[in-house]
Write an enzyme that holds these catalytic residues in place. Structure first.
Site, PDB file in Angstrom:
ATOM      1  N   LYS A 192       0.657  -1.093  -0.152  1.00 22.22           N
ATOM      2  CA  LYS A 192       0.079   0.052  -0.072  1.00 22.22           C
ATOM      3  C   LYS A 192       0.846   1.298  -0.009  1.00 22.22           C
ATOM      4  O   LYS A 192       0.699   2.269  -0.754  1.00 22.22           O
ATOM      5  CB  LYS A 192      -0.944   0.221   1.090  1.00 22.22           C
ATOM      6  N   ASN A 193       1.928   1.169   0.887  1.00 19.96           N
ATOM      7  CA  ASN A 193       2.800   2.349   0.870  1.00 19.96           C
ATOM      8  C   ASN A 193       3.751   2.486  -0.095  1.00 19.96           C
ATOM      9  O   ASN A 193       4.562   3.674  -0.065  1.00 19.96           O
ATOM     10  CB  ASN A 193       3.197   2.408   2.443  1.00 19.96           C
TER      11      ASN A 193
ATOM     12  N   ARG B 265       0.202  14.120  12.841  1.00 18.67           N
ATOM     13  CA  ARG B 265       0.421  13.804  11.529  1.00 18.67           C
ATOM     14  C   ARG B 265       0.779  15.281  10.853  1.00 18.67           C
ATOM     15  O   ARG B 265       0.103  15.674   9.786  1.00 18.67           O
ATOM     16  CB  ARG B 265      -0.661  13.249  10.522  1.00 18.67           C
TER      17      ARG B 265
ATOM     18  N   CYS C 189      -5.185  12.698  12.225  1.00 20.12           N
ATOM     19  CA  CYS C 189      -5.947  11.420  12.188  1.00 20.12           C
ATOM     20  C   CYS C 189      -5.676  10.605  13.277  1.00 20.12           C
ATOM     21  O   CYS C 189      -5.435  10.749  14.336  1.00 20.12           O
ATOM     22  CB  CYS C 189      -5.602  10.659  10.766  1.00 20.12           C
TER      23      CYS C 189
ATOM     24  N   VAL D  55       2.518  18.415   8.657  1.00 18.72           N
ATOM     25  CA  VAL D  55       3.084  18.129   7.208  1.00 18.72           C
ATOM     26  C   VAL D  55       4.130  19.219   7.093  1.00 18.72           C
ATOM     27  O   VAL D  55       4.461  19.806   5.770  1.00 18.72           O
ATOM     28  CB  VAL D  55       2.129  18.362   6.220  1.00 18.72           C
TER      29      VAL D  55
ATOM     30  N   ASP E 144       4.156   0.553  12.086  1.00 21.23           N
ATOM     31  CA  ASP E 144       2.914  -0.329  11.545  1.00 21.23           C
ATOM     32  C   ASP E 144       2.781  -1.498  11.925  1.00 21.23           C
ATOM     33  O   ASP E 144       1.457  -2.106  11.696  1.00 21.23           O
ATOM     34  CB  ASP E 144       3.025   0.036   9.852  1.00 21.23           C
TER      35      ASP E 144
ATOM     36  N   ARG F  23      -9.113  -0.142   4.301  1.00 19.80           N
ATOM     37  CA  ARG F  23      -7.940   0.825   3.740  1.00 19.80           C
ATOM     38  C   ARG F  23      -6.729   0.136   3.454  1.00 19.80           C
ATOM     39  O   ARG F  23      -6.065   0.703   2.311  1.00 19.80           O
ATOM     40  CB  ARG F  23      -7.887   1.902   4.767  1.00 19.80           C
TER      41      ARG F  23
ATOM     42  N   ARG G  18      -5.045  10.640   4.105  1.00 19.58           N
ATOM     43  CA  ARG G  18      -3.511  11.299   4.606  1.00 19.58           C
ATOM     44  C   ARG G  18      -2.631  11.435   3.529  1.00 19.58           C
ATOM     45  O   ARG G  18      -1.999  12.488   3.313  1.00 19.58           O
ATOM     46  CB  ARG G  18      -2.961  10.753   5.851  1.00 19.58           C
TER      47      ARG G  18
HETATM   48  C1  EPZ Z   1       4.386   6.743   6.473  1.00 19.70           C
HETATM   49  O1  EPZ Z   1       3.140   7.869   6.840  1.00 19.70           O
HETATM   50  C2  EPZ Z   1       3.325   5.509   6.079  1.00 19.70           C
HETATM   51  N1  EPZ Z   1       1.776   6.039   5.145  1.00 19.70           N
HETATM   52  C3  EPZ Z   1       2.697   5.354   7.359  1.00 19.70           C
HETATM   53  O2  EPZ Z   1       1.986   4.060   7.313  1.00 19.70           O
HETATM   54  C4  EPZ Z   1       3.837   4.943   8.360  1.00 19.70           C
HETATM   55  O3  EPZ Z   1       3.444   4.480   9.594  1.00 19.70           O
HETATM   56  C5  EPZ Z   1       4.968   6.062   8.541  1.00 19.70           C
HETATM   57  O4  EPZ Z   1       5.255   6.492   7.203  1.00 19.70           O
HETATM   58  C6  EPZ Z   1       5.945   5.760   9.207  1.00 19.70           C
HETATM   59  O5  EPZ Z   1       6.678   4.603   8.695  1.00 19.70           O
HETATM   60  C7  EPZ Z   1       2.272   6.070   4.005  1.00 19.70           C
HETATM   61  O6  EPZ Z   1       3.562   5.518   3.511  1.00 19.70           O
HETATM   62  C8  EPZ Z   1       0.899   6.235   3.245  1.00 19.70           C
HETATM   63  P1  EPZ Z   1       6.448   9.832   8.377  1.00 19.70           P
HETATM   64  P2  EPZ Z   1       4.109   9.531   6.885  1.00 19.70           P
HETATM   65  O7  EPZ Z   1       6.165  11.358   7.841  1.00 19.70           O
HETATM   66  O8  EPZ Z   1       4.590   9.739   5.787  1.00 19.70           O
HETATM   67  C9  EPZ Z   1       6.478  13.444  11.774  1.00 19.70           C
HETATM   68  C10 EPZ Z   1       0.092   2.652   7.635  1.00 19.70           C
HETATM   69  O9  EPZ Z   1      -0.455   2.238   8.691  1.00 19.70           O
HETATM   70  N2  EPZ Z   1       6.362  14.214  10.842  1.00 19.70           N
HETATM   71  O10 EPZ Z   1       7.433   9.042   8.176  1.00 19.70           O
HETATM   72  O11 EPZ Z   1       3.031  10.341   7.492  1.00 19.70           O
HETATM   73  C11 EPZ Z   1       5.305  12.603  12.180  1.00 19.70           C
HETATM   74  O12 EPZ Z   1       4.588  13.188  13.209  1.00 19.70           O
HETATM   75  C12 EPZ Z   1       0.511   4.214   7.625  1.00 19.70           C
HETATM   76  O13 EPZ Z   1       0.265   2.209   6.478  1.00 19.70           O
HETATM   77  C13 EPZ Z   1       6.516  15.690  11.339  1.00 19.70           C
HETATM   78  O14 EPZ Z   1       7.131  15.883  12.230  1.00 19.70           O
HETATM   79  O15 EPZ Z   1       4.888   9.155   8.417  1.00 19.70           O
HETATM   80  C14 EPZ Z   1       5.805  11.180  12.583  1.00 19.70           C
HETATM   81  O16 EPZ Z   1       5.998  11.442  14.112  1.00 19.70           O
HETATM   82  C15 EPZ Z   1       0.265   4.501   8.888  1.00 19.70           C
HETATM   83  N3  EPZ Z   1       6.527  16.474  10.056  1.00 19.70           N
HETATM   84  C16 EPZ Z   1       7.326  10.958  12.080  1.00 19.70           C
HETATM   85  O17 EPZ Z   1       7.636  12.148  11.410  1.00 19.70           O
HETATM   86  C17 EPZ Z   1       6.278  16.026   8.769  1.00 19.70           C
HETATM   87  O18 EPZ Z   1       6.227  16.942   8.180  1.00 19.70           O
HETATM   88  C18 EPZ Z   1       7.008   9.923  11.096  1.00 19.70           C
HETATM   89  O19 EPZ Z   1       6.135  10.162  10.105  1.00 19.70           O
HETATM   90  C19 EPZ Z   1       5.814  14.858   8.588  1.00 19.70           C
HETATM   91  C20 EPZ Z   1       6.237  13.913   9.679  1.00 19.70           C
END
Ligand code: EPZ
Length: 418
Positions: free
Chosen positions: A22-23, A121, A116, A123, A305, A397, A92
């Site tokens: 998915k990711n 989450r 969420c 950005v 995850d 999902r 998201r």
């Molecule tokens: C991706 O989410 C995955 N989703 C998530 O999978 C996965 O849990 C996550 O990476 C971590 O491996 C997809 O790929 C669609 P991050 P993402 O940005 O990109 C902080 C599932 O169950 N952060 O690596 O949103 C954030 O708060 C989903 O399949 C910031 O601070 O994760 C978190 O603490 C859930 N600022 C950490 O980074 C930002 O701008 C990791 O988040 C972005 C993130």
């Protein structure tokens, strides 16, 4: 609303084939609008996140055809730069679209993707990275408005190795002017898959899988036909299912290297695991020594995850396990539901203290998010007695045919509509 009806307590046996990740698929769909030529994705999983992303592409003016597991995307007539807010909130990962929509149209508009089910989450790293590439960003009234005369390569350092921010910057920079470096980049296998997909389209990207990714901007990208990598989280979910229920199974089309952290832990608690090419063979006679400590980390550490499924496993493992969720603030929604099944868990902040019990008992539980819903389903198929798991929209999902795959391994599980 659908629910699972489960009669727990049966050992598992048989084989399952893993869906594409998915990711990995979601950023590939975002990347598909970077060319006006045809993109074909094989073995594309029919899961809600993919269907929602396809709907966003349609709203942007792309023509899509999803027949079986083959998805064809033709974005020659794409002309809309606004990502529909209802879909952006629903999904998201729509935020990944920012980079490719800006690269295609020079501008983008998206509703602020709300917090969420697993945390805030934010950005901010996505937006900081896009600003470094010469994108003007205005956040007003819950919308993010981006416009850009010309995307110009930059040297970007991420405060944390965000998967989504790394992908968004790659998608924006791939047709930018000059070279972009992303330092402290995420190293997940899905980033490597995005690199190989884009390079097959004519991009010049290197370093994915390391903490520094380099992108040489190119003028054009051409169409591509591609099969994404298998879903490491789905594979891990089924390995944990066998560890919890006992029995043996063959997980086919699985990239064992991508879940080395989990396999290492399962071997420690006495699962027998052998790997041959893209097959993982697991056997568990029913003993589960203590997991002791699980800390979720960016790749290649233990994946966040799989935190919920491994928490369910810890509930019926010997001794105590400490689980620390370092990535997201509120990723313990499954804990109160596990406690209703007889689990002994105390949560303090980001840590969960689990004391193993011999068996869980059936209960009516409610899924609160995608991986928590999977964890509750595993708990129910391993528990004594009858359970129901409600609000399957979360599971749908990310898992294609979850109940059919579990039933093919011998679990007594069926879906009913209520
Ligand atoms: C991706 O989410 C995955 N989703 C998530 O999978 C996965 O849990 C996550 O990476 C971590 O491996 C997809 O790929 C669609 P991050 P993402 O940005 O990109 C902080 C599932 O169950 N952060 O690596 O949103 C954030 O708060 C989903 O399949 C910031 O601070 O994760 C978190 O603490 C859930 N600022 C950490 O980074 C930002 O701008 C990791 O988040 C972005 C993130």
């Amino acid at each position: 609303m659908d629910k699972f009806i489960i009669e727990g307590g049966r050992q598992l046996a048989g084989e399952v084939e893993i869906q594409s990740a998915k990711n990995a698929v979601l950023p590939l769909l975002a990347a598909s609008i970077l060319t006006d030529e045809r993109v074909i994705i094989h073995k594309c999983p029919r899961i809600m996140d993919v269907l929602n992303m396809i709907q966003i592409l349609n709203e942007l003016g792309c023509r899509t055809d999803f027949d079986g597991e083959t998805l064809i995307i033709d974005s020659a007539d794409a002309a809309n730069h606004e990502i529909p807010s209802a879909l952006a909130k629903e999904l998201r990962s729509s935020v990944f679209m920012l980079g490719s929509v800006i690269a295609r149209f020079g501008r983008a508009r998206i509703a602020y993707p709300g917090g969420c089910d697993i945390g805030l989450r934010p950005v901010d790293l996505h937006l900081k990275g896009l600003k470094s590439l010469n994108v003007n960003i205005a956040e007003e009234g819950g919308y993010i408005n981006c416009n850009c005369g010309k995307l110009i390569g930059a040297d970007i350092l991420l405060d944390c190795p965000s998967v989504g921010a790394t992908e968004n910057i790659i998608l924006a920079a791939v047709k930018g002017e000059g070279r972009t470096l992303i330092r402290n980049a995420a190293k997940e296998p899905e980033i490597c898959d995005l690199q190989s997909f884009l390079n097959k389209m004519g991009a010049k990207i290197s370093g994915a899988g390391t903490s520094t990714v380099s992108i040489e901007g190119v003028r054009r990208l051409h169409g591509v036909e591609y099969t994404p990598i298998p879903d490491r989280i789905e594979a891990g979910t089924f390995l944990i299912a066998v560890a919890m229920c006992g029995g043996e199974a063959e997980i086919c089309r699985a990239a064992a290297d991508n879940i080395a952290a989990l396999i290492h832990k399962l071997r420690e608690i006495s699962c027998k695991i052998t790997v041959k090419n893209d097959k993982i063979y697991i056997k568990n006679g029913g003993t589960r020594r203590s997991l002791r400590m699980i800390e979720t980390m960016p790749y290649p550490g233990f994946p966040t995850d799989l935190q919920a499924p491994v928490t369910a496993l810890a509930c019926i493992s010997e001794g105590s396990t400490v689980i620390v969720e370092n990535l997201f603030e509120t990723r313990y929604k499954h804990v109160p539901e596990l406690i209703r099944m007889g689990a002994d868990i105390t949560v303090r902040g980001r840590a969960a203290f689990v004391r193993g019990v011999p068996r869980l008992h059936g209960a009516d539980v409610v899924a609160g998010d995608l991986r928590g819903g999977a964890a509750l389903t595993l708990a129910a198929i391993s528990a004594e007695g009858m359970s129901s798991v409600t609000d399957l929209s979360h599971i749908d999902r990310g898992y294609s045919g979850f109940e059919y795959k579990l039933a093919s391994l011998g679990a007594k599980i069926r879906r009913i509509r209520v």
